[in-house]
Design a protein around this motif. Sequence first.
Motif, short mmCIF file in Angstrom:
data_model
loop_
_atom_site.label_atom_id
_atom_site.label_comp_id
_atom_site.label_asym_id
_atom_site.label_seq_id
_atom_site.Cartn_x
_atom_site.Cartn_y
_atom_site.Cartn_z
N SER A 22 0.85 -1.19 0.00
CA SER A 22 0.00 0.00 0.00
C SER A 22 0.89 1.24 0.00
O SER A 22 1.66 1.46 0.93
CB SER A 22 -0.91 0.02 1.23
N VAL A 23 0.78 2.02 -1.06
CA VAL A 23 1.51 3.30 -1.17
C VAL A 23 0.53 4.39 -0.81
O VAL A 23 -0.58 4.45 -1.36
CB VAL A 23 2.05 3.51 -2.60
N TYR A 24 0.90 5.27 0.11
CA TYR A 24 -0.02 6.30 0.58
C TYR A 24 0.74 7.57 0.96
O TYR A 24 1.97 7.59 0.99
CB TYR A 24 -0.81 5.79 1.79
N SER A 25 -0.01 8.63 1.25
CA SER A 25 0.60 9.90 1.66
C SER A 25 -0.24 10.54 2.76
O SER A 25 -1.47 10.56 2.67
CB SER A 25 0.70 10.86 0.48
N LYS A 26 0.41 11.05 3.77
CA LYS A 26 -0.31 11.74 4.84
C LYS A 26 -0.83 13.10 4.40
O LYS A 26 -1.64 13.71 5.12
CB LYS A 26 0.60 11.89 6.07
N SER A 27 -0.38 13.58 3.25
CA SER A 27 -0.88 14.85 2.72
C SER A 27 -1.96 14.65 1.67
O SER A 27 -2.29 15.55 0.91
CB SER A 27 0.28 15.68 2.16
N ASP A 28 -2.54 13.45 1.62
CA ASP A 28 -3.65 13.13 0.73
C ASP A 28 -4.84 14.01 1.07
O ASP A 28 -5.28 14.06 2.22
CB ASP A 28 -4.01 11.64 0.92
N GLY A 29 -5.39 14.71 0.09
CA GLY A 29 -6.50 15.61 0.33
C GLY A 29 -7.87 15.01 0.07
O GLY A 29 -8.89 15.68 0.28
N ILE A 30 -7.93 13.77 -0.39
CA ILE A 30 -9.19 13.11 -0.68
C ILE A 30 -9.50 12.01 0.32
O ILE A 30 -10.62 11.89 0.82
CB ILE A 30 -9.19 12.50 -2.10
N VAL A 31 -8.50 11.22 0.64
CA VAL A 31 -8.66 10.03 1.49
C VAL A 31 -7.86 10.20 2.78
O VAL A 31 -6.69 10.58 2.75
CB VAL A 31 -8.18 8.78 0.72
N ALA B 1 3.40 -8.28 3.17
CA ALA B 1 2.59 -7.07 3.04
C ALA B 1 3.27 -5.90 3.72
O ALA B 1 3.84 -6.06 4.81
CB ALA B 1 1.20 -7.29 3.63
N GLU B 2 3.22 -4.74 3.10
CA GLU B 2 3.90 -3.57 3.66
C GLU B 2 3.23 -2.27 3.23
O GLU B 2 2.50 -2.22 2.23
CB GLU B 2 5.36 -3.55 3.21
N ASN B 3 3.49 -1.22 4.00
CA ASN B 3 3.04 0.13 3.68
C ASN B 3 4.24 0.98 3.28
O ASN B 3 5.32 0.85 3.87
CB ASN B 3 2.37 0.77 4.90
N ILE B 4 4.06 1.84 2.29
CA ILE B 4 5.12 2.76 1.87
C ILE B 4 4.53 4.17 1.87
O ILE B 4 3.64 4.48 1.07
CB ILE B 4 5.65 2.43 0.47
N ILE C 125 14.79 10.37 -0.38
CA ILE C 125 14.34 11.46 0.48
C ILE C 125 12.82 11.57 0.52
O ILE C 125 12.25 12.19 1.42
CB ILE C 125 14.96 12.79 0.02
N ALA C 126 12.14 10.96 -0.44
CA ALA C 126 10.68 11.09 -0.55
C ALA C 126 9.92 10.07 0.29
O ALA C 126 8.69 10.17 0.40
CB ALA C 126 10.25 10.96 -2.01
N TYR C 127 10.61 9.10 0.91
CA TYR C 127 9.92 8.05 1.64
C TYR C 127 10.11 8.18 3.15
O TYR C 127 11.20 8.50 3.62
CB TYR C 127 10.45 6.67 1.22
N ALA C 128 9.04 7.88 3.89
CA ALA C 128 9.16 7.80 5.34
C ALA C 128 9.96 6.54 5.68
O ALA C 128 9.93 5.57 4.91
CB ALA C 128 7.78 7.72 5.96
N PRO C 129 10.68 6.54 6.80
CA PRO C 129 11.41 5.34 7.20
C PRO C 129 10.47 4.14 7.32
O PRO C 129 9.28 4.30 7.63
CB PRO C 129 11.98 5.72 8.57
N ALA C 130 10.99 2.97 7.08
CA ALA C 130 10.17 1.76 7.06
C ALA C 130 9.41 1.57 8.36
O ALA C 130 8.22 1.30 8.36
CB ALA C 130 11.04 0.55 6.77
N GLU C 131 10.09 1.71 9.49
CA GLU C 131 9.44 1.47 10.78
C GLU C 131 8.31 2.47 11.01
O GLU C 131 7.28 2.16 11.59
CB GLU C 131 10.44 1.52 11.93
N LYS C 132 8.47 3.69 10.50
CA LYS C 132 7.43 4.71 10.66
C LYS C 132 6.23 4.39 9.80
O LYS C 132 5.08 4.47 10.22
CB LYS C 132 7.98 6.09 10.29
N ALA C 133 6.48 3.99 8.55
CA ALA C 133 5.39 3.66 7.66
C ALA C 133 4.61 2.44 8.12
O ALA C 133 3.39 2.37 7.99
CB ALA C 133 5.93 3.42 6.24
N GLN C 134 5.31 1.47 8.71
CA GLN C 134 4.65 0.24 9.10
C GLN C 134 3.84 0.39 10.38
O GLN C 134 2.89 -0.35 10.60
CB GLN C 134 5.69 -0.88 9.30
N SER C 135 4.20 1.32 11.24
CA SER C 135 3.51 1.45 12.51
C SER C 135 2.69 2.71 12.63
O SER C 135 2.17 3.00 13.69
CB SER C 135 4.54 1.41 13.65
N ALA C 136 2.59 3.48 11.52
CA ALA C 136 1.90 4.78 11.59
C ALA C 136 0.46 4.62 12.04
O ALA C 136 -0.21 3.66 11.72
CB ALA C 136 1.93 5.42 10.21
#
Length: 266
Positions: free
Chosen positions: A188-197, A210-213, A255-266
């Motif tokens: 799952s690729v996602y963004s915390k600055s998503d303005g729709i979802v 399975a992982e989040n990016i 530089i565009a990706y959050a660290p793995a541990e942050k993305a997985q536990s957000a």
Amino acid sequence: MRAGSSEADEPGRLRAPGLALLLAEARGIFELNSSLLLSPLLMRAPRGDGHPVLTLPGFLASDLSMVPMRRYLSELGYNAHPWRMGRNIGGLVRLKQALLDRLAEIHADVGCKVSIVGWSLGGVYARHLALQAPEMIRRVVTLGSPFANDVRATNATRLYETLSGETVETTSELREAIAGDLPVPATSVYSKSDGIVNWRTCLLRPTDTAENIEVYFASHIGLGVNPAALWAVADRLAQAEGEFHPFDRSGPFAIAYAPAEKAQSA
């Protein structure tokens, strides 16, 4: 779904992204332009092995929205396919058989498992297909797709229900299944600055397959053309059939990706 300034009206209840993030979605055009300018870097992504990839557009979008994705994947060596169902006006229950037929058609023509890349609502469809026909699917990659938690927390929920004739509540059992673990590798690729979802609706449960990016500062309408998101998709698809290894956040877009541990536990 109204836009608000906080993520929850009450404990455990998520809200759609606020007005500021919604208005900032206009930056999607800059993400597309960035991908065009950075195309030499994007072409350094791992090459594909020729296996088929079905691309599913988001709500209100058509195959045209996935042209940059398909062109990029084709140039990397994949056999990229459109969904060929016109504009996506929603309706998971209504479209599930047609989606399965399209998947089966590609699988039969090529003779091997198909990867699926779904943008927004297209990713919800992709996860449902993985539950219906795991024997035909190699892996699933979703982009800003609201399949988990409180999936009403989007700025498109009411319009979706109006146009599709389906409500979130009437498909609750199906929705719960889609939110669970899939029988195929999933990203799952996602963004915390998503303005729709609301980004929390995009989080899958991390497992060995399975992982989040998280992509920093990406918009919802720009995720499918954002250079860092495109690189992540290409990297995930390049894994051999039956293999799964965590996404390597090094490389030209590190530089565009959050660290793995942050993305997985957000």
